[in-house]
Scaffold this motif. Structure first.
Motif, PDB file in Angstrom:
ATOM      1  N   ARG A 180      10.083   9.059  -3.515  1.00 39.80           N
ATOM      2  CA  ARG A 180       8.868   9.078  -3.810  1.00 39.80           C
ATOM      3  C   ARG A 180       8.548   7.709  -3.616  1.00 39.80           C
ATOM      4  N   GLN A 191       8.702   6.757   0.212  1.00 41.83           N
ATOM      5  CA  GLN A 191       7.546   7.111   1.327  1.00 41.83           C
ATOM      6  C   GLN A 191       6.263   6.238   0.884  1.00 41.83           C
ATOM      7  N   GLN A 192       5.912   5.963  -0.637  1.00 42.93           N
ATOM      8  CA  GLN A 192       5.104   5.027  -0.606  1.00 42.93           C
ATOM      9  C   GLN A 192       5.032   3.765   0.220  1.00 42.93           C
ATOM     10  N   SER A 207       2.702   4.315   3.271  1.00 43.53           N
ATOM     11  CA  SER A 207       1.601   3.768   2.735  1.00 43.53           C
ATOM     12  C   SER A 207       1.216   2.314   2.856  1.00 43.53           C
ATOM     13  N   GLN A 208       2.252   1.574   2.408  1.00 37.53           N
ATOM     14  CA  GLN A 208       2.330   0.008   2.561  1.00 37.53           C
ATOM     15  C   GLN A 208       2.468  -0.225   3.816  1.00 37.53           C
TER      16      GLN A 208
END
Ligand SMILES: Nc1ncnc2c1ncn2[C@@H]1O[C@H](COP(=O)(O)OP(=O)(O)OP(=O)(O)O)[C@@H](O)[C@H]1O
Ligand SMILES: O=P(O)(O)OC[C@H]1O[C@H](OP(=O)(O)OP(=O)(O)O)[C@H](O)[C@@H]1O
Length: 231
Positions: free
Chosen positions: A140, A143-144, A148-149
């Motif tokens: 998790r 993936q973030q 996302s970043q």
């Protein structure tokens, strides 16, 4: 209401955790025998203690079956989607430090930053015929951080169940995301942390499961204040 606090039953966090609680005036005694997984707190009749492993504590915080837990921030953020909505990090306890990091083989001389890794990931399929493979048990957080970043979409997570640092040498992955404390396991495996590759600086925290009933329970605040007062 009875307040349940889950504390590490074993492992690296157990002893430091009991020491802090004792200093805070929350003296814990086991119910039954020494090997019991339940405890009470002297003078706090409405509090019970559950002894669980650090990873179980993060899971129980998520499903609300305990009120407080002491565990690593990494395990909570990895275990729970939208962690800040579901739990409150009430205090950072100053032990159990470990950084969750992105590490690549030392011989990748041109790769020192996440921006470099963005380029590597983009070229990887053309060069090697497959996506960049990342070994981790922190899927998790990975993936973030990657998607996302940093906008990296072309990668594959290889779930690791241990000895993650060995994955690049064994060929099961290209890079890793794992925790490091002294750095010696990374060095022994010829891996280097990217300069902006620290995903999370974790330590043991007192964490509260957000529950409406806590607002009407003075002992909830008293527990937080007692622990904070000795930090
Ligand atoms: N060198 C380290 N290695 C592993 N975890 C560490 C280290 N230093 C601090 N920690 C922290 O300790 C916590 C994990 O503790 P521990 O391994 O005792 O728990 P656990 O995962 O429940 O145990 P087990 O894997 O035996 O079930 C994590 O929050 C982690 O960040
Ligand atoms: O930076 P360092 O000080 O070398 O510590 C980091 C290493 O320690 C942990 O493993 P450990 O062998 O403790 O076992 P675990 O994975 O079961 O927790 C962790 O998974 C890393 O591999």
């Amino acid at each position: 209401m009875t307040i349940t606090i889950a504390l590490p039953s074993k492992g690296r966090m157990k002893d430091d955790c009991s020491a802090i609680f004792e200093r805070a005036g929350l003296k814990i005694y086991a119910v039954g025998n020494d090997r019991s997984y339940r405890g009470r707190v002297e003078g706090w009749d409405d509090v019970e203690i559950a002894f669980l492993s650090a990873s179980e504590i993060s899971r129980e915080l998520g499903n609300g079956s305990i009120d407080f837990g002491v565990t690593g921030e990494d395990l909570v953020r990895e275990g729970l989607a939208e962690a800040d909505r579901r739990v409150e990090f009430c205090a950072r306890l100053g032990f159990g430090h470990a950084d969750v990091v992105v590490a690549v083989p030392e011989i990748w001389l041109d790769v020192d930053t996440m921006a470099d890794l963005v380029d590597v990931a983009a070229d990887f399929r053309a060069r090697h015929g497959r996506r960049l493979a990342i070994a981790t048990k922190y899927w998790r957080l990975t993936q973030q951080f990657f998607s996302s970043q940093h906008g990296i979409q072309l990668y594959r997570i290889v779930e690791s169940l241990g000895a993650t640092e060995g994955a690049p040498a064994s060929g099961s992955a290209d890079i890793i995301v794992d925790i490091t404390s002294t750095g010696s396991t990374l060095r022994a495996n010829h891996l280097k942390v990217l300069s902006d590759g620290v995903i999370l600086r974790s330590e043991a925290c007192l964490v509260r499961a957000r529950k409406d009933a806590h607002a009407d329970t003075p002992a909830v605040n008293a527990i937080v204040e007692a622990v904070r007062s000795v930090l």
